[in-house]
Scaffold this motif. Structure first.
Motif, PDB file in Angstrom:
ATOM      1  N   UNK A   1       0.836  -1.212   0.000  1.00 11.78           N
ATOM      2  CA  UNK A   1       0.000   0.000   0.000  1.00 11.78           C
ATOM      3  C   UNK A   1       0.866   1.256   0.000  1.00 11.78           C
ATOM      4  N   UNK A   2       2.192   1.091   0.010  1.00 10.28           N
ATOM      5  CA  UNK A   2       3.109   2.224  -0.171  1.00 10.28           C
ATOM      6  C   UNK A   2       3.601   2.156  -1.612  1.00 10.28           C
ATOM      7  N   UNK A   3       3.134   3.108  -2.414  1.00 14.57           N
ATOM      8  CA  UNK A   3       3.376   3.049  -3.862  1.00 14.57           C
ATOM      9  C   UNK A   3       4.175   4.290  -4.281  1.00 14.57           C
ATOM     10  N   UNK A   4       5.108   4.092  -5.197  1.00 14.15           N
ATOM     11  CA  UNK A   4       5.944   5.203  -5.668  1.00 14.15           C
ATOM     12  C   UNK A   4       5.780   5.375  -7.175  1.00 14.15           C
ATOM     13  N   UNK A   5       5.937   6.614  -7.628  1.00 12.50           N
ATOM     14  CA  UNK A   5       5.895   6.854  -9.067  1.00 12.50           C
ATOM     15  C   UNK A   5       7.057   7.768  -9.462  1.00 12.50           C
TER      16      UNK A   5
ATOM     17  N   UNK B   1       5.776   9.662  -3.473  1.00 11.35           N
ATOM     18  CA  UNK B   1       5.153   8.658  -2.606  1.00 11.35           C
ATOM     19  C   UNK B   1       3.633   8.778  -2.637  1.00 11.35           C
ATOM     20  N   UNK B   2       2.936   7.620  -2.621  1.00 14.13           N
ATOM     21  CA  UNK B   2       1.470   7.610  -2.522  1.00 14.13           C
ATOM     22  C   UNK B   2       1.071   6.651  -1.412  1.00 14.13           C
ATOM     23  N   UNK B   3       0.346   7.126  -0.435  1.00 13.98           N
ATOM     24  CA  UNK B   3      -0.124   6.283   0.664  1.00 13.98           C
ATOM     25  C   UNK B   3      -1.445   5.637   0.255  1.00 13.98           C
ATOM     26  N   UNK B   4      -1.345   4.562  -0.530  1.00 13.05           N
ATOM     27  CA  UNK B   4      -2.558   3.925  -1.055  1.00 13.05           C
ATOM     28  C   UNK B   4      -3.293   3.103   0.006  1.00 13.05           C
ATOM     29  N   UNK B   5      -2.777   3.090   1.240  1.00 15.91           N
ATOM     30  CA  UNK B   5      -3.456   2.389   2.330  1.00 15.91           C
ATOM     31  C   UNK B   5      -4.482   3.264   3.039  1.00 15.91           C
ATOM     32  N   UNK B   6      -4.508   4.557   2.690  1.00 21.04           N
ATOM     33  CA  UNK B   6      -5.527   5.454   3.253  1.00 21.04           C
ATOM     34  C   UNK B   6      -6.466   5.863   2.120  1.00 21.04           C
ATOM     35  N   UNK B   7      -7.689   6.217   2.465  1.00 22.68           N
ATOM     36  CA  UNK B   7      -8.667   6.512   1.406  1.00 22.68           C
ATOM     37  C   UNK B   7      -8.231   7.699   0.555  1.00 22.68           C
ATOM     38  N   UNK B   8      -7.780   8.766   1.228  1.00 20.40           N
ATOM     39  CA  UNK B   8      -7.423   9.961   0.459  1.00 20.40           C
ATOM     40  C   UNK B   8      -6.170   9.708  -0.389  1.00 20.40           C
TER      41      UNK B   8
END
Ligand code: UTP
Length: 301
Positions: free
Chosen positions: A142-146, A262-269
């Motif tokens: 759920x920790x995604x990087x681009x 960084x994208x915190x894809x584990x939280x809704x926002x």
């Protein structure tokens, strides 16, 4: 630059990755009651596939998933689906056929169950017998990087430079340090710190830095003993920080800044933001989606 940071690693290369996917995903209930959050898509690719592709791009050959109840979809995703392949072939859908077939060949996959959801440290401990005497990458999906290539490459490079365990970090706003594991230590060079410790969710008044761990680690097998003897902390979980601090008590550990977004894809926002970012980057969708967003926001005014 210190002697340590000049030294070349005497340890073997990092070939294995551990991806824990056994959590309940409570922030996304009811969606996660029977569907793994790690299979949520960013447009049309599940989070887990992003991290597997990141690992493979960094030279990882073996992927060990720590799974649990209601996670069967992850195993199916990284396996062949002969019936679907047959159907796509018959319909002449060559591109889709290639897409679904190549997933199973990306790496060697293994699955271990975490019988009780007792925290990330406990999840990683379940891979002990499959890791043997090698260093290994840990990635939370759920920790995604681009942007900027595969994020874990910064850790692999730092591991090869120092020969020590590595914690991937990013700067967070000072008033948000109480939400993360925050590292401290001595700078070795720009973006590399020799760690003196890591504190789980510190008070912003006492936090020594604003560098937060962000879901990518290179550990060595010595960490397992620290997880094995750890008492569960508040909330009944064994945190990764217990193992990291255990390693720091025995030898050098470094933190490296990950130079990606960084994208915190584990939280809704964070998940919503990640979908927008990844959709805008898509060649087939980006322009149309941007036009929609512009119009939608203009209508708002
Ligand atoms: P998270 O803490 O983000 O996931 O763990 P969670 O606990 O499932 O989610 P919430 O907080 O209840 O919404 C990061 C990764 O670690 C896995 C999760 O599945 C996720 O992929 N994990 C977490 C485990 O495998 N085992 C655990 O005991 C805890």
């Amino acid at each position: 630059m210190s002697q340590e940071s000049k030294s070349t690693s005497s340890r073997p290369p990092v070939r294995k990755a551990v991806i824990p996917v056994a959590g309940f995903g409570t922030r996304f209930l009811p969606a996660t009651k029977a569907t793994p959050k790690e299979m949520f898509p960013l447009v049309d690719k599940p989070l887990t596939q992003y991290v597997v592709e990141e690992a493979v791009a960094c030279g990882i050959e073996e992927i060990i998933f720590i799974t649990g109840q209601a996670k069967r979809a992850i195993e199916d995703h990284f396996d062949r689906n002969i019936e679907l392949e047959y159907l796509l072939d018959n319909k002449g859908k060559k591109k889709q056929l290639e897409q679904v077939m190549e997933i199973a060949d990306k790496a060697d996959f293994a699955y271990v169950r975490q019988k009780e959801v007792l925290g990330l440290g406990h999840a990683i401990l379940q891979a002990r017998h499959l890791i043997g005497d090698e260093p290994f990458l840990v990635m939370t999906p759920d920790d995604i990087f681009s942007g900027n290539g595969p994020a874990s490459q910064a850790l692999i490079d730092a591991y090869e430079e120092t020969g020590t365990p590595i914690v991937g970090v990013q700067e967070v706003p000072k008033d948000r340090v109480h939400l993360y594991g925050i590292v401290s230590g001595e700078p070795v060079r720009d973006g590399l710190l020799k760690m003196s410790g890591i504190v789980e969710k510190p008070d912003p008044k006492t936090a020594l830095t604003n560098l937060a761990q962000c879901g990518r680690y290179i550990f060595i097998p010595e960490i397992f003993e620290h997880f094995a003897k750890a008492e569960p902390g508040p909330g009944g979980e064994i945190h990764i920080t217990v193992g990291t601090n255990g390693l720091i008590s025995e030898g050098p550990v470094h933190a490296v800044t990950i130079p990606n977004q960084y994208h915190d894809a584990g939280s809704k926002i964070g998940y919503l933001q990640a979908i927008v970012e990844f959709a805008l980057e898509r060649e087939d969708l980006g322009d149309e989606f941007k036009a929609y967003l512009k119009k939608r926001l203009a209508d708002e005014k």
